[in-house]
Design a protein around this motif. Structure first.
Motif, PDB file in Angstrom:
ATOM      1  N   ARG A 294       0.810  -1.345  -0.057  1.00  0.00           N
ATOM      2  CA  ARG A 294      -0.106  -0.090   0.134  1.00  0.00           C
ATOM      3  C   ARG A 294       0.895   1.361   0.122  1.00  0.00           C
ATOM      4  O   ARG A 294       0.591   2.064  -0.594  1.00  0.00           O
ATOM      5  CB  ARG A 294      -0.892  -0.066   1.320  1.00  0.00           C
ATOM      6  CG  ARG A 294      -2.005   1.113   1.379  1.00  0.00           C
ATOM      7  CD  ARG A 294      -2.633   1.097   2.390  1.00  0.00           C
ATOM      8  NE  ARG A 294      -3.695   0.017   2.750  1.00  0.00           N
ATOM      9  CZ  ARG A 294      -4.416  -0.264   3.853  1.00  0.00           C
ATOM     10  NH1 ARG A 294      -4.736   0.711   4.387  1.00  0.00           N
ATOM     11  NH2 ARG A 294      -4.820  -1.495   3.803  1.00  0.00           N
ATOM     12  N   GLN A 295       2.006   1.282   0.812  1.00  0.00           N
ATOM     13  CA  GLN A 295       2.753   2.360   0.821  1.00  0.00           C
ATOM     14  C   GLN A 295       3.372   2.586  -0.545  1.00  0.00           C
ATOM     15  O   GLN A 295       3.635   3.780  -1.013  1.00  0.00           O
ATOM     16  CB  GLN A 295       3.973   2.024   1.814  1.00  0.00           C
ATOM     17  CG  GLN A 295       3.589   1.948   3.345  1.00  0.00           C
ATOM     18  CD  GLN A 295       4.593   1.611   4.257  1.00  0.00           C
ATOM     19  OE1 GLN A 295       5.627   1.163   3.952  1.00  0.00           O
ATOM     20  NE2 GLN A 295       4.120   1.486   5.426  1.00  0.00           N
ATOM     21  N   TYR A 296       3.815   1.489  -1.217  1.00  0.00           N
ATOM     22  CA  TYR A 296       4.293   1.377  -2.574  1.00  0.00           C
ATOM     23  C   TYR A 296       3.330   2.221  -3.555  1.00  0.00           C
ATOM     24  O   TYR A 296       3.799   2.892  -4.485  1.00  0.00           O
ATOM     25  CB  TYR A 296       4.880   0.070  -3.073  1.00  0.00           C
ATOM     26  CG  TYR A 296       5.418   0.084  -4.376  1.00  0.00           C
ATOM     27  CD1 TYR A 296       6.735   0.427  -4.477  1.00  0.00           C
ATOM     28  CD2 TYR A 296       4.652  -0.304  -5.580  1.00  0.00           C
ATOM     29  CE1 TYR A 296       7.459   0.341  -5.757  1.00  0.00           C
ATOM     30  CE2 TYR A 296       5.343  -0.436  -6.544  1.00  0.00           C
ATOM     31  CZ  TYR A 296       6.630  -0.157  -6.881  1.00  0.00           C
ATOM     32  OH  TYR A 296       7.156  -0.129  -8.261  1.00  0.00           O
ATOM     33  N   VAL A 297       2.121   1.652  -3.517  1.00  0.00           N
ATOM     34  CA  VAL A 297       1.104   2.391  -4.459  1.00  0.00           C
ATOM     35  C   VAL A 297       1.078   3.857  -4.143  1.00  0.00           C
ATOM     36  O   VAL A 297       0.911   4.662  -5.018  1.00  0.00           O
ATOM     37  CB  VAL A 297      -0.158   1.579  -4.262  1.00  0.00           C
ATOM     38  CG1 VAL A 297      -1.267   2.441  -5.060  1.00  0.00           C
ATOM     39  CG2 VAL A 297      -0.046   0.152  -4.742  1.00  0.00           C
ATOM     40  N   LEU A 298       1.140   4.244  -2.956  1.00  0.00           N
ATOM     41  CA  LEU A 298       0.787   5.680  -2.514  1.00  0.00           C
ATOM     42  C   LEU A 298       2.207   6.402  -2.983  1.00  0.00           C
ATOM     43  O   LEU A 298       1.912   7.650  -3.379  1.00  0.00           O
ATOM     44  CB  LEU A 298       0.656   5.935  -1.012  1.00  0.00           C
ATOM     45  CG  LEU A 298      -0.448   5.458  -0.411  1.00  0.00           C
ATOM     46  CD1 LEU A 298      -0.480   5.495   1.227  1.00  0.00           C
ATOM     47  CD2 LEU A 298      -1.592   6.256  -0.928  1.00  0.00           C
ATOM     48  N   LEU A 331      -5.682  -5.216  -1.445  1.00  0.00           N
ATOM     49  CA  LEU A 331      -5.394  -3.773  -2.030  1.00  0.00           C
ATOM     50  C   LEU A 331      -6.484  -3.641  -3.037  1.00  0.00           C
ATOM     51  O   LEU A 331      -6.720  -4.041  -4.052  1.00  0.00           O
ATOM     52  CB  LEU A 331      -4.161  -3.580  -2.534  1.00  0.00           C
ATOM     53  CG  LEU A 331      -3.688  -2.222  -2.715  1.00  0.00           C
ATOM     54  CD1 LEU A 331      -3.752  -1.477  -1.576  1.00  0.00           C
ATOM     55  CD2 LEU A 331      -2.440  -2.312  -3.430  1.00  0.00           C
ATOM     56  N   LEU A 332      -7.356  -2.489  -2.582  1.00  0.00           N
ATOM     57  CA  LEU A 332      -8.168  -1.875  -3.676  1.00  0.00           C
ATOM     58  C   LEU A 332      -8.216  -0.313  -3.489  1.00  0.00           C
ATOM     59  O   LEU A 332      -8.211   0.395  -2.630  1.00  0.00           O
ATOM     60  CB  LEU A 332      -9.791  -2.334  -3.176  1.00  0.00           C
ATOM     61  CG  LEU A 332     -10.718  -1.658  -4.007  1.00  0.00           C
ATOM     62  CD1 LEU A 332     -10.651  -1.804  -5.599  1.00  0.00           C
ATOM     63  CD2 LEU A 332     -12.244  -2.359  -3.475  1.00  0.00           C
ATOM     64  N   PHE A 341      -6.935  -3.313  -8.508  1.00  0.00           N
ATOM     65  CA  PHE A 341      -6.901  -4.354  -7.688  1.00  0.00           C
ATOM     66  C   PHE A 341      -5.538  -5.100  -7.310  1.00  0.00           C
ATOM     67  O   PHE A 341      -4.721  -5.242  -8.299  1.00  0.00           O
ATOM     68  CB  PHE A 341      -7.722  -5.435  -8.162  1.00  0.00           C
ATOM     69  CG  PHE A 341      -9.486  -5.227  -8.154  1.00  0.00           C
ATOM     70  CD1 PHE A 341     -10.461  -5.221  -7.234  1.00  0.00           C
ATOM     71  CD2 PHE A 341      -9.735  -4.537  -9.374  1.00  0.00           C
ATOM     72  CE1 PHE A 341     -11.780  -4.895  -7.359  1.00  0.00           C
ATOM     73  CE2 PHE A 341     -11.079  -3.971  -9.430  1.00  0.00           C
ATOM     74  CZ  PHE A 341     -12.004  -4.321  -8.478  1.00  0.00           C
ATOM     75  N   GLY A 342      -5.285  -5.370  -6.143  1.00  0.00           N
ATOM     76  CA  GLY A 342      -3.985  -5.846  -5.746  1.00  0.00           C
ATOM     77  C   GLY A 342      -3.955  -6.915  -5.055  1.00  0.00           C
ATOM     78  O   GLY A 342      -4.922  -7.060  -4.100  1.00  0.00           O
ATOM     79  N   TYR A 374      -2.521  -5.237 -10.001  1.00  0.00           N
ATOM     80  CA  TYR A 374      -1.198  -5.254  -9.387  1.00  0.00           C
ATOM     81  C   TYR A 374      -1.060  -6.640  -8.651  1.00  0.00           C
ATOM     82  O   TYR A 374      -1.680  -6.845  -7.625  1.00  0.00           O
ATOM     83  CB  TYR A 374      -1.003  -3.915  -8.539  1.00  0.00           C
ATOM     84  CG  TYR A 374      -0.578  -2.978  -9.493  1.00  0.00           C
ATOM     85  CD1 TYR A 374       0.727  -2.191  -9.543  1.00  0.00           C
ATOM     86  CD2 TYR A 374      -1.513  -2.308 -10.442  1.00  0.00           C
ATOM     87  CE1 TYR A 374       0.876  -0.919 -10.212  1.00  0.00           C
ATOM     88  CE2 TYR A 374      -1.469  -1.120 -11.309  1.00  0.00           C
ATOM     89  CZ  TYR A 374       0.010  -0.504 -11.207  1.00  0.00           C
ATOM     90  OH  TYR A 374       0.226   0.572 -11.844  1.00  0.00           O
ATOM     91  N   LEU A 375      -0.185  -7.244  -9.067  1.00  0.00           N
ATOM     92  CA  LEU A 375       0.493  -8.444  -8.370  1.00  0.00           C
ATOM     93  C   LEU A 375       1.711  -8.262  -7.603  1.00  0.00           C
ATOM     94  O   LEU A 375       2.591  -7.985  -8.350  1.00  0.00           O
ATOM     95  CB  LEU A 375       0.389  -9.820  -9.139  1.00  0.00           C
ATOM     96  CG  LEU A 375      -0.907 -10.134  -9.604  1.00  0.00           C
ATOM     97  CD1 LEU A 375      -0.721 -11.380 -10.654  1.00  0.00           C
ATOM     98  CD2 LEU A 375      -2.078 -10.476  -8.648  1.00  0.00           C
TER      99      LEU A 375
END
Length: 403
Positions: A294-298, A331-332, A341-342, A374-375
């Motif tokens: 989640r931190q990476y997506v942010l 992760l959504l 969607f992760g 995202y996987l």
């Protein structure tokens, strides 16, 4: 004693010749003196661990209020009050009933570092080891400084957590005792959550108490930032809320240290690591890795490297009416008719195409017009998944080493 020590510090900076010969008669006089010095000169006065001073001298907040209202507001003084007791700072400094209510010009709640900000503390370790050390310390800067780069992850965990002399051996219980009056009850609740109980009735049953009573204890832990109440990211009303430990270090400690304290006192900390921690470390890291993803997506969003700008991000869980079972999405992130969607896999085996197909199927529970997938994987991806992702074009494969 506080006042005498404070007097010495102030005089050593403003009037060195007076040190040892003069001290302020009371706190009013001390603040008057500082106010005079700050009339024309910018002075910073920082009182660290303010709760200790206020606990021993209960009128200090009222004195500060009177000084701020009458004198300090017109001076160039920059007054900083710090405290690690969150309950005291929120209730006795920022709270409505506090004499200091409404006098602040800014407030900061200092959060833990995310994984990426923690990396400079972890130089010298392998990438997966950095993740584990971030997980067991929760990204708290002071905890990260205790890690010894000359030791292995195993040695660090044993020396810090699994020996009676270890820095973290009693850390969570000491914090609980500092903040709360019934540490034994709170210990039981936190341990239940650390072992996997997430719903109110599960936690209450584990602790042998009624749900309404348990919810009051949970509210206290939430206010301290130890526990968080989470609901599916798409919901505004928390009918399906669960409770999780917000602090990963607490989660590690109550999962592995708390149940084994008598064994650790007996000098068997290495055995606790080899038989309890090591076999379950990947399972513990599952939630940590979700947090890191989640931190990476942010981080990607801040760099404008995502295919769309999302409005909300989090976890999702709920029922699958067709298959009549519960589903979870790690992760959504979504906004309007577009969603990301992760799936996050901290496993030793590479992620296969079946994981993508499962995530794709779960995404059909929603009606977004455009979906991205995202996987995230600790150990990479199979050739079949790489080929499938390349063919589809809406799938991103992120290996932990590349994060």
């Amino acid at each position: 004693v506080n006042l005498a020590s404070f007097s010495g510090d102030v005089y050593s900076l403003t009037s060195p010749e007076s040190v040892g010969n003069s001290f302020f008669a009371d706190w009013d006089k001390a603040l008057d003196y500082i106010c005079q010095k700050a009339k024309d000169e910018r002075i910073i006065l920082a009182i660290d661990e303010y709760p200790y001073l206020a606990g021993n001298y209960r009128t200090i907040s009222s004195i500060l209020q009177a000084q701020i209202d009458a004198k300090l507001k017109d001076s160039k003084l920059f007054l900083i009050l710090c405290g690690s007791s969150m309950s005291f700072m929120e209730n006795q400094v920022l709270g409505y009933k506090s004499p200091l209510y409404g006098r602040r010009t800014a407030q900061f709640k200092i959060e833990s570092f995310d994984f990426f900000d923690s990396l400079p503390f972890l130089d010298g370790f392998e990438k997966t080891d950095k993740a584990v050390l971030y997980g067991v310390t929760g990204g708290i800067p002071e905890y990260l400084t205790k890690i010894n780069a000359k030791q292995t992850v195993r040695e660090n965990i044993i020396n810090l957590f699994l020996t009676p002399q270890g820095h973290f051996y009693e850390e969570p219980t000491n914090l609980i005792k500092q903040e709360l009056r019934e540490p034994a009850v709170y210990n039981g609740i936190i341990e239940a959550i650390a072992k996997g109980a997430s719903r109110l009735n599960e936690i209450a049953t584990h602790c042998g108490m009624e749900s309404n009573k348990c919810s009051k204890y949970l509210a206290s832990l939430i206010s301290l930032g130890i526990v968080k109440k989470e609901k599916p990211v798409t919901e505004t009303v928390g009918k399906r809320s669960i409770y999780l430990l917000a602090d990963q270090m607490f989660r590690f400690w109550y999962r592995f240290v708390f149940p084994s304290m008598s064994t650790i006192v007996g000098g068997l900390g290495a055995g606790v690591y080899d038989n309890e921690v090591a076999p379950r470390l990947n399972a513990f890291m599952g939630l940590v890795f979700e947090q890191m993803c989640r931190q990476y997506v942010l981080k990607l969003a801040r760099a404008d490297e995502l295919p769309f700008f999302f409005g909300r991000i989090g976890r999702w869980w709920g029922g699958n009416p067709k298959l009549k079972r519960q589903e979870e999405i790690d992760l959504l992130a979504y906004r309007d008719d577009t969603a990301l969607f992760g799936e996050c896999k901290w496993t030793n085996a590479p992620v296969d195409v079946e994981t993508l197909r499962g995530l794709d199927a779960k995404s059909r529970l929603f009606r977004y017009q455009t979906n991205y997938y995202y996987l995230f994987a600790k150990s990479g991806f199979t050739d079949s998944l790489i080929a499938e992702a390349a063919k589809r074009g809406d799938v991103s494969l992120v290996c932990f080493a590349d994060m």
